[in-house]
Design a protein around this motif. Structure first.
Motif, mmCIF file in Angstrom:
data_model
loop_
_atom_site.group_PDB
_atom_site.id
_atom_site.type_symbol
_atom_site.label_atom_id
_atom_site.label_comp_id
_atom_site.label_asym_id
_atom_site.label_seq_id
_atom_site.Cartn_x
_atom_site.Cartn_y
_atom_site.Cartn_z
ATOM 1 N N TRP A 238 0.834 -1.211 0.000
ATOM 2 C CA TRP A 238 0.000 0.000 0.000
ATOM 3 C C TRP A 238 0.865 1.256 0.000
ATOM 4 O O TRP A 238 0.610 2.196 -0.768
ATOM 5 C CB TRP A 238 -0.910 0.003 1.228
ATOM 6 N N ALA A 239 1.904 1.291 0.830
ATOM 7 C CA ALA A 239 2.753 2.477 0.916
ATOM 8 C C ALA A 239 3.490 2.722 -0.405
ATOM 9 O O ALA A 239 3.555 3.858 -0.897
ATOM 10 C CB ALA A 239 3.756 2.318 2.066
ATOM 11 N N ILE A 240 4.031 1.659 -0.994
ATOM 12 C CA ILE A 240 4.794 1.828 -2.241
ATOM 13 C C ILE A 240 3.873 2.227 -3.393
ATOM 14 O O ILE A 240 4.181 3.138 -4.165
ATOM 15 C CB ILE A 240 5.567 0.541 -2.577
ATOM 16 N N THR A 241 2.735 1.554 -3.513
ATOM 17 C CA THR A 241 1.813 1.893 -4.602
ATOM 18 C C THR A 241 1.245 3.295 -4.424
ATOM 19 O O THR A 241 0.988 3.983 -5.425
ATOM 20 C CB THR A 241 0.664 0.876 -4.682
ATOM 21 N N SER B 282 10.545 -10.393 -3.744
ATOM 22 C CA SER B 282 9.915 -10.701 -5.034
ATOM 23 C C SER B 282 8.399 -10.623 -4.947
ATOM 24 O O SER B 282 7.732 -10.215 -5.902
ATOM 25 C CB SER B 282 10.350 -12.087 -5.512
ATOM 26 N N VAL B 283 7.837 -10.995 -3.787
ATOM 27 C CA VAL B 283 6.389 -10.910 -3.610
ATOM 28 C C VAL B 283 5.935 -9.458 -3.630
ATOM 29 O O VAL B 283 4.971 -9.091 -4.321
ATOM 30 C CB VAL B 283 5.969 -11.596 -2.284
ATOM 31 N N VAL B 284 6.633 -8.592 -2.896
ATOM 32 C CA VAL B 284 6.283 -7.165 -2.875
ATOM 33 C C VAL B 284 6.461 -6.546 -4.254
ATOM 34 O O VAL B 284 5.620 -5.763 -4.719
ATOM 35 C CB VAL B 284 7.148 -6.419 -1.830
ATOM 36 N N LEU B 285 7.541 -6.913 -4.938
ATOM 37 C CA LEU B 285 7.789 -6.391 -6.279
ATOM 38 C C LEU B 285 6.657 -6.765 -7.229
ATOM 39 O O LEU B 285 6.176 -5.925 -8.011
ATOM 40 C CB LEU B 285 9.124 -6.920 -6.807
ATOM 41 N N ALA B 286 6.217 -8.010 -7.169
ATOM 42 C CA ALA B 286 5.130 -8.453 -8.043
ATOM 43 C C ALA B 286 3.822 -7.746 -7.703
ATOM 44 O O ALA B 286 3.075 -7.339 -8.599
ATOM 45 C CB ALA B 286 4.959 -9.969 -7.936
ATOM 46 N N PHE B 287 3.542 -7.609 -6.414
ATOM 47 C CA PHE B 287 2.324 -6.902 -6.004
ATOM 48 C C PHE B 287 2.323 -5.470 -6.528
ATOM 49 O O PHE B 287 1.315 -4.987 -7.052
ATOM 50 C CB PHE B 287 2.213 -6.892 -4.475
ATOM 51 N N VAL B 288 3.438 -4.768 -6.368
ATOM 52 C CA VAL B 288 3.520 -3.379 -6.818
ATOM 53 C C VAL B 288 3.356 -3.309 -8.331
ATOM 54 O O VAL B 288 2.658 -2.428 -8.862
ATOM 55 C CB VAL B 288 4.865 -2.762 -6.385
ATOM 56 N N MET C 89 -4.132 2.262 -7.935
ATOM 57 C CA MET C 89 -3.936 3.477 -7.165
ATOM 58 C C MET C 89 -3.854 4.697 -8.078
ATOM 59 O O MET C 89 -4.325 5.788 -7.724
ATOM 60 C CB MET C 89 -2.655 3.367 -6.327
ATOM 61 N N ILE C 90 -3.282 4.529 -9.262
ATOM 62 C CA ILE C 90 -3.111 5.665 -10.173
ATOM 63 C C ILE C 90 -4.457 6.200 -10.640
ATOM 64 O O ILE C 90 -4.694 7.418 -10.636
ATOM 65 C CB ILE C 90 -2.254 5.255 -11.389
ATOM 66 N N VAL C 91 -5.359 5.310 -11.058
ATOM 67 C CA VAL C 91 -6.609 5.735 -11.692
ATOM 68 C C VAL C 91 -7.458 6.613 -10.778
ATOM 69 O O VAL C 91 -7.845 7.730 -11.166
ATOM 70 C CB VAL C 91 -7.396 4.518 -12.198
ATOM 71 N N VAL D 25 -6.322 -1.631 -3.372
ATOM 72 C CA VAL D 25 -5.065 -2.343 -3.163
ATOM 73 C C VAL D 25 -5.130 -3.246 -1.937
ATOM 74 O O VAL D 25 -4.720 -4.418 -1.980
ATOM 75 C CB VAL D 25 -3.904 -1.332 -3.038
ATOM 76 N N ILE D 26 -5.662 -2.729 -0.847
ATOM 77 C CA ILE D 26 -5.691 -3.503 0.394
ATOM 78 C C ILE D 26 -6.568 -4.739 0.266
ATOM 79 O O ILE D 26 -6.175 -5.846 0.667
ATOM 80 C CB ILE D 26 -6.169 -2.603 1.555
ATOM 81 N N THR D 27 -7.753 -4.579 -0.304
ATOM 82 C CA THR D 27 -8.652 -5.727 -0.425
ATOM 83 C C THR D 27 -8.086 -6.792 -1.363
ATOM 84 O O THR D 27 -8.226 -8.000 -1.108
ATOM 85 C CB THR D 27 -10.028 -5.284 -0.927
#
Length: 305
Positions: free
Chosen positions: A98-101, A177-183, A190-192, A239-241
């Motif tokens: 969530w923080a990175i996105t 790698s998990v965080v990288l893939a999620f982001v 988050m952008i839209v 993102v969280i859900t």
């Protein structure tokens, strides 16, 4: 004359109410059939007993008690029980992603909304952001394997440059790698909404802030961020859900070695432990709803929209 008009309006109001109900009925029916009924079925199955051969439709809290068994105290090693440890692991990924996105999504949306003047260029760049969504999530995840693997391009490049002497092991099948893939997969969510909120900001407010002597950072923090909070909240909920219930990404990018709530539910389902999986699903739903409730306390979405 005015009395006749008022009487006519009163007489027509029940008709308008009936028409409104008929218009809402198809959507309410779809919501009932595809959300409420399945949710009630899951809640019902979560109260059933089961054995190796059959489901026993007898109401019991056995599944919920077994999930939280041993959670009233720490283990001999000073750790939490399996359920709490799994939820903490899932929440850890959720907060980090969530923080990175949020940072990336806000930066991209800010650039598109305030630094790209041409609407045609805004549209073009926005469409380019959606290009990754034209392929499957699984394909996008697997594409990281030849890059981050032990003999992947990243390790080979670092060794060729002399940065490392041996391949870096934690690039793949790890928390990184998990965080990288999620982001990679979910930043667009988050952008839209943030971009949509920023495009609705009256540009005269920015000019007024500049005329009042506010610096760029002051304008960003005191004008743009507060007026973008609806988009930030909606993107955060997306993102969280998604991350809380995801099990495919953690399974593929974690090498089946990292636990998550979604992964536990998937494993229990594969072993035909449907009541136990349903109980875990209901607990996960309750946790997600509490997070969403806490977020909506910060911003009244209905009022902002």
């Amino acid at each position: 004359m005015s009395t006749v008009v008022v009487s006519a309006e009163i007489a027509s109001s029940p008709t308008r109410t009936i028409k409104a109900w008929w218009q809402a009925a198809p959507f309410a029916l779809v919501f009932l059939l595809f959300f409420i009924v399945p949710l009630l079925l899951i809640a019902m199955v979560s109260l059933w007993n089961f054995n190796e051969y059959e489901l026993i439709p007898a109401l019991s809290l056995r599944n919920y008690l077994s999930i939280f068994e041993g959670c009233s105290h720490l283990t001999d090693n000073g750790d939490f029980c399996v359920t709490l440890s799994t939820y903490l692991s899932t929440l850890k990924f959720c907060v980090i992603v969530w923080a990175i996105t949020l940072l990336i999504g806000f930066a991209v949306a800010y650039f598109l909304a305030f630094h790209v003047r041409s609407s045609a260029m805004q549209t073009l760049l926005f469409v380019l952001c959606t290009v990754p969504f034209w392929t499957s999530n699984v394909i996008r995840m697997i594409s990281w394997v030849p890059l981050l693997g032990r003999n992947g391009l990243v390790n080979q490049g670092l060794m060729w440059l002399g940065v490392v002497d041996s391949p870096i092991e934690w690039l793949l099948f790890s928390d990184f790698s998990v965080v990288l893939a999620f982001v990679h997969l979910y930043t667009m969510f988050m952008i839209v909404p943030i971009f949509n909120s920023m495009m609705r900001i009256d540009r005269s407010l920015l000019e007024a802030a500049s005329d009042s002597g506010a610096s760029g950072w002051q304008t960003l923090w005191n004008v743009i961020v507060p007026l973008s909070r609806t988009g930030i909240l909606i993107g955060s909920i997306f993102v969280i859900t998604i991350v809380m219930g995801d099990f495919v990404t953690i399974g593929v990018m974690g090498g089946q070695q990292i636990a998550s709530v979604g992964k536990i539910i998937q494993v229990q389902t594969s072993y035909l432990q449907f009541p136990l999986a349903a109980a875990n699903a209901m607990i996960l739903l309750a946790v997600v709803l509490m997070i969403i409730w806490a977020l909506t306390r910060l911003v009244d979405i209905r009022k902002e929209l």
